[in-house]
Enzyme design. Structure first.
Site, PDB file in Angstrom:
ATOM      1  N   CYS A 287      -8.647  11.076   3.601  1.00  0.00           N
ATOM      2  CA  CYS A 287      -8.397  11.333   5.025  1.00  0.00           C
ATOM      3  C   CYS A 287      -9.640  11.112   5.867  1.00  0.00           C
ATOM      4  O   CYS A 287      -9.539  10.926   7.081  1.00  0.00           O
ATOM      5  CB  CYS A 287      -7.862  12.744   5.222  1.00  0.00           C
TER       6      CYS A 287
ATOM      7  N   SER B 270      -0.164  14.457   5.652  1.00  0.00           N
ATOM      8  CA  SER B 270       0.051  13.612   6.820  1.00  0.00           C
ATOM      9  C   SER B 270       0.293  14.439   8.086  1.00  0.00           C
ATOM     10  O   SER B 270       0.779  15.569   8.030  1.00  0.00           O
ATOM     11  CB  SER B 270       1.249  12.689   6.583  1.00  0.00           C
ATOM     12  N   THR B 271      -0.010  13.841   9.217  1.00  0.00           N
ATOM     13  CA  THR B 271       0.199  14.507  10.498  1.00  0.00           C
ATOM     14  C   THR B 271       1.679  14.768  10.749  1.00  0.00           C
ATOM     15  O   THR B 271       2.060  15.827  11.265  1.00  0.00           O
ATOM     16  CB  THR B 271      -0.402  13.667  11.640  1.00  0.00           C
TER      17      THR B 271
ATOM     18  N   ARG C 187     -10.399  24.320  -2.830  1.00  0.00           N
ATOM     19  CA  ARG C 187     -10.940  24.599  -1.493  1.00  0.00           C
ATOM     20  C   ARG C 187     -10.108  25.653  -0.778  1.00  0.00           C
ATOM     21  O   ARG C 187     -10.641  26.446   0.014  1.00  0.00           O
ATOM     22  CB  ARG C 187     -10.982  23.304  -0.683  1.00  0.00           C
TER      23      ARG C 187
ATOM     24  N   GLU D 233      -4.921  20.496   7.658  1.00  0.00           N
ATOM     25  CA  GLU D 233      -5.904  19.411   7.560  1.00  0.00           C
ATOM     26  C   GLU D 233      -5.091  18.138   7.430  1.00  0.00           C
ATOM     27  O   GLU D 233      -4.541  17.844   6.379  1.00  0.00           O
ATOM     28  CB  GLU D 233      -6.825  19.635   6.358  1.00  0.00           C
TER      29      GLU D 233
ATOM     30  N   LYS E  47       1.846  24.543  -4.108  1.00  0.00           N
ATOM     31  CA  LYS E  47       2.804  23.445  -4.275  1.00  0.00           C
ATOM     32  C   LYS E  47       1.996  22.145  -4.297  1.00  0.00           C
ATOM     33  O   LYS E  47       1.621  21.612  -3.259  1.00  0.00           O
ATOM     34  CB  LYS E  47       3.821  23.440  -3.124  1.00  0.00           C
ATOM     35  N   PRO E  48       1.698  21.605  -5.501  1.00  0.00           N
ATOM     36  CA  PRO E  48       0.939  20.357  -5.560  1.00  0.00           C
ATOM     37  C   PRO E  48       1.821  19.162  -5.246  1.00  0.00           C
ATOM     38  O   PRO E  48       3.055  19.239  -5.316  1.00  0.00           O
ATOM     39  CB  PRO E  48       0.459  20.321  -7.014  1.00  0.00           C
ATOM     40  N   ALA E  49       1.199  18.043  -4.926  1.00  0.00           N
ATOM     41  CA  ALA E  49       1.941  16.808  -4.678  1.00  0.00           C
ATOM     42  C   ALA E  49       2.690  16.396  -5.942  1.00  0.00           C
ATOM     43  O   ALA E  49       2.212  16.600  -7.066  1.00  0.00           O
ATOM     44  CB  ALA E  49       0.991  15.699  -4.247  1.00  0.00           C
TER      45      ALA E  49
ATOM     46  N   GLU F  15      -3.737   4.740  10.442  1.00  0.00           N
ATOM     47  CA  GLU F  15      -4.551   5.132   9.300  1.00  0.00           C
ATOM     48  C   GLU F  15      -4.112   4.280   8.112  1.00  0.00           C
ATOM     49  O   GLU F  15      -2.962   4.345   7.684  1.00  0.00           O
ATOM     50  CB  GLU F  15      -4.376   6.619   8.989  1.00  0.00           C
TER      51      GLU F  15
ATOM     52  N   ARG G 148     -14.134   4.760  -1.424  1.00  0.00           N
ATOM     53  CA  ARG G 148     -13.963   5.896  -2.328  1.00  0.00           C
ATOM     54  C   ARG G 148     -12.472   6.164  -2.512  1.00  0.00           C
ATOM     55  O   ARG G 148     -11.704   6.190  -1.554  1.00  0.00           O
ATOM     56  CB  ARG G 148     -14.663   7.123  -1.738  1.00  0.00           C
TER      57      ARG G 148
ATOM     58  N   GLY H  52       2.700  17.699   8.740  1.00  0.00           N
ATOM     59  CA  GLY H  52       2.036  18.866   9.309  1.00  0.00           C
ATOM     60  C   GLY H  52       2.735  19.389  10.545  1.00  0.00           C
ATOM     61  O   GLY H  52       2.883  20.605  10.730  1.00  0.00           O
TER      62      GLY H  52
ATOM     63  N   SER I 180     -18.717  15.448   2.774  1.00  0.00           N
ATOM     64  CA  SER I 180     -18.005  16.614   2.247  1.00  0.00           C
ATOM     65  C   SER I 180     -18.860  17.397   1.257  1.00  0.00           C
ATOM     66  O   SER I 180     -19.504  16.830   0.374  1.00  0.00           O
ATOM     67  CB  SER I 180     -16.710  16.165   1.548  1.00  0.00           C
TER      68      SER I 180
END
Length: 513
Positions: free
Chosen positions: A317, A262-263, A190, A283, A205-207, A416, A311, A266, A476
């Site tokens: 999120c 996560s916020t 995306r 996001e 940079k992937p998790a 959350e 899901r 972010g 989505s």
């Protein structure tokens, strides 16, 4: 595969559990896309330090493989490679970039089964669901292959006869894409699809929980002919993630950051990016309300609730986090919801082909979810379904859970959850539902069910979210503008708006004509 189902009693409810089976290669039949090196400037690289970290299958705790534990120096190498490649990539035509992305998409489609198996192995999500994510993730490359040729400028009417005014759009430069574990392919495509289509290069940079999918994407990007340095992947363990993130945010060679997570993280990245006044797309976390009004088709609302809540084991999120059900239909909704949980939710190994609900991603997430449930029980909530770990399957499995008699003192009311916990709250009026739904700092997604057209318009406008599902639990798609308001983030991904995060407007003024 010799699978069978058996029934496990959980309080007053029965849910199904798939018998565990040990497939070969941890569920990955074709290992051709598995890489144990990072991808920088078209080459497969180890960390300069030689350090590695293990990638764990969350379903059984087995090691799938090891990848480089890169640091600040390795990240700088990737940034430099992306910066050098940008000098040529920005001058390719939109048609050429579209061609590269189409070839990448074709290879992604050709290898969709292999990609699904990798996702299941490292994230734990059921194979059918992983296949759905691959289709969703691939669709962004297809979409942005088409959007590459639709980045338009403007000719503006000049106020004087001797001048002509034009706006054109240009790629911002090197972009850093920091992605989460819950959608290991879609969250990369995306972002990367839009970045590459716009003429930017990127460092991904992937998790640390799910790097293998990112490396498989890099392998297919390489096979598609995308030039060296245009798409780079830096892997690191959790302890090195802060220095890698800091390097990406503070490097003067990086023009923009796109982050999903996560916020709290972010906000930290937001602060670090302020040093260079970088383009920023965030996001972040959600706290999605799911409202069922008395005019709703309760059966359809229940199906939407199952789809939205469970899901990826609730680890999305945009998962419904708080269910507000009008008092006239509350008992009916609860009864039908319990029945559908019983018939649809099957806990088990994601690779078994039967399970619809896999494990939580790691031990920390299990502890968080369990603590949320226990907190609710201690403060007076009732658990109607589930409510505890499913240790008979594995350490990271948690029973799908339904909780009622919830009040604002409880963690499940305010946080959350990011797990398979449905929290039901009764309300009386539309005004009360909106007040409760909007009483949060988050504003990513929201859902509501109603057959009152006037109410639909009122609630759609007043619900404080960036995306609203109206009589729909799954929203989505590549064509949609994905993003939130308030502390759920900045910018949009997907749709034609997704390209705007990676371009800037340049004003050209032609004088003395």
């Amino acid at each position: 595969m010799g699978l069978m189902r058996h029934v496990v009693a959980t309080r007053s409810f029965l849910f199904r559990q798939a018998e565990m089976s040990r497939p070969l290669s941890l569920g990955i039949r074709n290992m051709s896309l598995i890489r144990n090196k990072a991808f920088i400037n078209g080459a497969w690289k180890s960390a300069a330090s030689g350090e590695e970290f293990a990638v764990i299958n969350p379903a059984d705790g087995n090691v799938i493989g090891n990848v480089p534990n890169m640091n600040e120096a390795d990240t700088h190498e990737a940034i430099v490679a992306a910066s050098n490649s940008f000098q040529q990539w920005q001058d390719t035509t939109a048609k050429e970039r579209s061609h590269y992305l189409k070839k990448w998409f074709d290879l992604l489609e050709k290898n969709k089964e292999e990609l699904s198996e990798i996702i299941t192995a490292e994230s734990g999500k059921p194979l059918k669901e992983a296949a759905g994510e691959v289709a969703y993730g691939n669709s962004f490359i297809e979409w942005f292959a088409e959007e590459a040729r639709r980045v338009h400028g403007e000719v503006i009417a000049s106020p004087v006869k001797s001048k002509e005014m034009i706006f054109i759009k240009r790629p911002i430069g090197v972009t850093a894409l920091i992605t989460p574990w819950n959608f290991p392919i879609a969250m990369i495509t995306r972002k990367a699809g839009a970045a590459l289509a716009a003429g930017c290069t990127c460092v991904v940079k992937p998790a640390e929980d799910t790097p293998l999918t990112a490396l498989a994407l890099a392998a297919l990007a390489q096979d598609s002919g995308i030039p060296a340095g245009v798409f780079n992947v830096v892997t690191s363990a959790r302890e090195n993630a802060p220095q890698v993130g800091k390097s990406l945010c503070e490097s003067p060679l990086v023009a923009g950051i796109s982050f999903t997570g996560s916020t709290d993280v972010g906000k930290l990245l937001y602060k670090m990016c302020s040093k260079g006044v970088k383009r920023l797309s965030l996001e972040l976390g959600g706290n999605a309300p799911f409202i069922v009004f008395k005019s709703a088709d309760v059966g359809k609302a229940v199906q939407g609730a199952i789809a939205s809540k469970f899901r990826n084991c609730g680890q999305t999120c945009v998962s419904a986090n708080r269910f507000f059900v009008q008092d006239e239909v509350f008992d009916e909704f609860v009864a039908k919801f319990k029945e559908e949980m019983k018939s649809q939710l099957i806990l088990g190994m994601g690779s078994d082909g039967v399970s619809t609900l896999g494990p939580l991603i790691n031990d920390a997430q299990v502890h968080k979810v369990d603590n949320i449930v226990q907190d609710a029980v201690k403060k007076g909530a009732r658990v109607l379904v589930g409510g505890k770990t499913a240790s008979s399957i594995g350490d990271r499995f948690f029973e799908p859970t339904l909780i009622v008699d919830v009040d604002p003192r409880m963690l499940c009311y305010n946080e959350e959850i990011f797990g398979p916990i449905a929290v039901l709250i009764k309300f009386k009026t539309e005004e009360e539902a909106l007040r409760l739904a909007n009483n949060t700092k988050r504003g990513l997604a929201g859902y509501f069910y109603s057959n009152d057209i006037a109410q639909i318009w009122r609630v759609a406008k007043k619900l404080e979210v960036g995306m609203a599902g109206i009589n729909e639990g799954i929203i989505s798609t590549a064509e949609a503008a994905f993003g939130g308001i308030k502390e759920s983030g900045l910018g949009r991904e997907g749709s034609h708006y997704g390209m705007e995060e990676y371009t800037y407007i340049k004003y050209l003024c032609f004088g003395n004509l």
